[in-house]
Design an enzyme around this catalytic site. Structure first.
Site, short mmCIF file in Angstrom:
data_model
loop_
_atom_site.label_atom_id
_atom_site.label_comp_id
_atom_site.label_asym_id
_atom_site.label_seq_id
_atom_site.Cartn_x
_atom_site.Cartn_y
_atom_site.Cartn_z
N ASP A 1 -23.99 -3.18 17.37
CA ASP A 1 -23.12 -2.03 17.63
C ASP A 1 -23.25 -1.66 19.11
O ASP A 1 -23.55 -2.52 19.95
CB ASP A 1 -23.46 -0.88 16.70
CG ASP A 1 -22.24 -0.04 16.38
OD1 ASP A 1 -21.50 -0.38 15.45
OD2 ASP A 1 -22.01 0.96 17.10
N ARG B 1 -12.94 12.24 15.65
CA ARG B 1 -13.11 11.17 14.65
C ARG B 1 -11.91 11.14 13.71
O ARG B 1 -11.44 12.19 13.25
CB ARG B 1 -14.39 11.38 13.84
CG ARG B 1 -15.67 11.07 14.60
CD ARG B 1 -16.89 11.28 13.72
NE ARG B 1 -16.80 10.54 12.47
CZ ARG B 1 -17.16 9.26 12.32
NH1 ARG B 1 -17.64 8.60 13.36
NH2 ARG B 1 -17.06 8.68 11.14
N ARG B 2 -11.44 9.92 13.41
CA ARG B 2 -10.33 9.76 12.47
C ARG B 2 -10.68 10.38 11.13
O ARG B 2 -11.80 10.22 10.63
CB ARG B 2 -10.04 8.27 12.28
CG ARG B 2 -9.48 7.54 13.49
CD ARG B 2 -7.98 7.45 13.44
NE ARG B 2 -7.53 6.72 12.28
CZ ARG B 2 -7.41 5.38 12.23
NH1 ARG B 2 -7.75 4.64 13.28
NH2 ARG B 2 -6.96 4.79 11.14
N ARG C 1 0.82 -1.21 0.00
CA ARG C 1 0.00 0.00 0.00
C ARG C 1 0.85 1.27 0.00
O ARG C 1 2.03 1.26 0.38
CB ARG C 1 -0.91 0.02 1.23
CG ARG C 1 -2.01 -1.00 1.22
CD ARG C 1 -2.75 -0.98 2.54
NE ARG C 1 -1.91 -1.40 3.66
CZ ARG C 1 -2.24 -1.28 4.93
NH1 ARG C 1 -3.40 -0.71 5.26
NH2 ARG C 1 -1.43 -1.70 5.88
N HIS D 1 1.09 2.95 16.32
CA HIS D 1 0.56 1.98 17.29
C HIS D 1 1.30 2.11 18.63
O HIS D 1 1.77 1.13 19.20
CB HIS D 1 0.70 0.55 16.76
CG HIS D 1 0.02 0.35 15.43
ND1 HIS D 1 -1.33 0.54 15.25
CD2 HIS D 1 0.53 -0.01 14.22
CE1 HIS D 1 -1.64 0.29 13.98
NE2 HIS D 1 -0.54 -0.03 13.34
N LEU E 1 -4.45 -6.38 7.03
CA LEU E 1 -5.46 -6.95 6.14
C LEU E 1 -5.71 -6.15 4.86
O LEU E 1 -5.88 -6.74 3.79
CB LEU E 1 -6.77 -7.11 6.92
CG LEU E 1 -6.80 -8.25 7.93
CD1 LEU E 1 -7.94 -8.07 8.92
CD2 LEU E 1 -6.91 -9.59 7.20
N ILE F 1 -4.79 -11.11 11.45
CA ILE F 1 -3.76 -10.51 10.60
C ILE F 1 -3.82 -8.99 10.78
O ILE F 1 -4.90 -8.39 10.75
CB ILE F 1 -3.98 -10.88 9.13
CG1 ILE F 1 -3.80 -12.40 8.94
CG2 ILE F 1 -3.04 -10.12 8.21
CD1 ILE F 1 -4.17 -12.89 7.56
N ASP F 2 -2.67 -8.36 10.95
CA ASP F 2 -2.68 -6.93 11.28
C ASP F 2 -2.43 -6.01 10.09
O ASP F 2 -2.31 -4.80 10.27
CB ASP F 2 -1.71 -6.62 12.41
CG ASP F 2 -0.26 -6.87 12.04
OD1 ASP F 2 0.01 -7.30 10.90
OD2 ASP F 2 0.62 -6.64 12.90
N LYS G 1 3.19 1.63 7.42
CA LYS G 1 3.47 0.67 8.49
C LYS G 1 4.76 1.03 9.21
O LYS G 1 5.43 2.01 8.91
CB LYS G 1 3.53 -0.75 7.92
CG LYS G 1 2.21 -1.19 7.30
CD LYS G 1 1.05 -1.16 8.29
CE LYS G 1 1.16 -2.27 9.33
NZ LYS G 1 -0.02 -2.33 10.22
#
Length: 346
Positions: free
Chosen positions: A212, A127-128, A16, A93, A303, A300-301, A75
């Site tokens: 939710d 909010r992101r 990406r 992170h 995806l 999986i981190d 990443k």
């Protein structure tokens, strides 16, 4: 003049990129300098960036970038312990109790650089402003369905690889299901991640239960989770988050066979799915946490990298208006991100 340096991703299975050639065109038109590193795997080729006026740089040469350059990747950086003197935009992170967070922040502090964590780019309401959530949900549900099909046939999920596009993913999964229709429950169904997971399930004709905040307000754990074949965790773990699947769920009477922990935060103290303790990988997409009957966890981190072109184009479109504001780092989303970094490193 703002100098944005788009680094090549150095992590395995990461194709990406957060800026498209069209986005680079807009930045250059505003007077920014844009440098793009060569990459053997980037989903978008280098030449279109050069055609619109970007400067070429060698693969992984960002440590030698000019001191005023803003290094932009997605990443994590190589974990070599070196101090980081530049300003970096990436998914760090580092702020939710993850085990690698302190070391990364220490590197920035030692080098005098700054982390603009993409998770901390938020608007006035918190909010992101840009996220890969939809494609994480779509791809994560896809791998989980693949895992269910393999398990139902008596095996375990085979390694995964990137798909040409979502149409190719849906076609491959439909063939693997071969007419079988597992049931699925999604928690976080109203968010980006949950929407992506639901869209994948609907494309395959699966029966989906959407939950939710209203459905989980009572606490947890929730026996309804155990009454479905598939469970998708699509919420961001925060303090006070209820446990959705208890640690001893494997021994309980259950229909549940596969958990897709798309949020994938096993190292967090707030993990609502404490039945496993490590992320999975493309080579080994699930960890089997119980036998007889089996219970597999997909965690999986990265995806969205399974659908790198669609994921890159979507994320880059969300982020571009804010990249255009890099000439005002003290205010808006960048000012808030810097304040968050300062709060954790002061």
């Amino acid at each position: 003049m703002v100098h944005l340096w788009v680094r090549a991703e150095q992590r395995q299975n990461e194709e990406r990129v957060g800026l498209t050639p069209a986005g680079a065109t807009a930045l250059i038109a505003k007077g920014f300098q844009v440098t793009v590193e060569e990459s053997p795997v980037r989903a978008l080729p280098l030449q279109p960036y050069l055609d619109v006026g970007c400067t070429r740089a060698a693969y992984a040469s960002w440590p030698d970038a000019p001191p005023d350059a803003i290094i932009f990747g997605l990443k994590e950086l190589p974990e070599d312990g070196t101090p980081l003197p530049h300003r970096h935009i990436l998914f760090g992170h580092a702020y939710k109790g993850q085990p690698d967070g302190p070391a990364l922040l220490a590197r920035f502090k030692a080098g005098g650089g700054t982390l603009y964590d993409l998770e901390s780019l938020v608007d006035e309401r918190g909010r992101r402003v840009a996220a890969f959530g939809y494609w994480a949900g779509f791809a994560g549900a896809g791998v989980s369905v693949k895992a269910w099909a393999a398990q139902d046939a008596g095996g375990i999920c085979a390694p995964v690889a990137r798909y040409a596009d979502k149409t190719a993913m849906i076609a491959a999964l439909a063939q693997e299901l071969n007419g079988r229709r597992p049931t699925a429950l999604i928690i976080g169904a109203l968010g980006r991640v949950g929407t992506g997971a639901a869209d994948l399930c609907e494309a395959l004709g699966l029966r989906v239960t959407r939950w939710d905040m209203a459905e989980t307000a009572s606490g947890g754990p929730f026996p309804e989770v155990l009454a479905h074949d598939l469970f998708f965790n699509c919420i961001l773990a925060r303090p006070g988050c209820p446990v959705f699947v208890p640690a001893d769920a494997g021994t309980m009477d259950r229909q549940l066979r596969v958990i897709g922990d798309i949020a994938c935060d096993p190292g967090s103290a707030y993990n609502p799915v404490p039945v496993y303790d490590r992320a999975t990988s493309w080579a080994a997409p699930v960890v089997r946490v119980h036998d007889a009957p089996p219970l597999d966890v997909m965690a999986i981190d990265n995806l969205p990298s399974l659908l790198p072109i669609e994921a890159s184009e979507d994320f880059a479109a969300q982020l571009l208006p804010h990249l255009l504001a890099l000439d005002d780092l003290e205010h808006g989303v960048w000012g808030r991100a810097q304040a968050e970094y300062t709060r954790f490193t002061r």
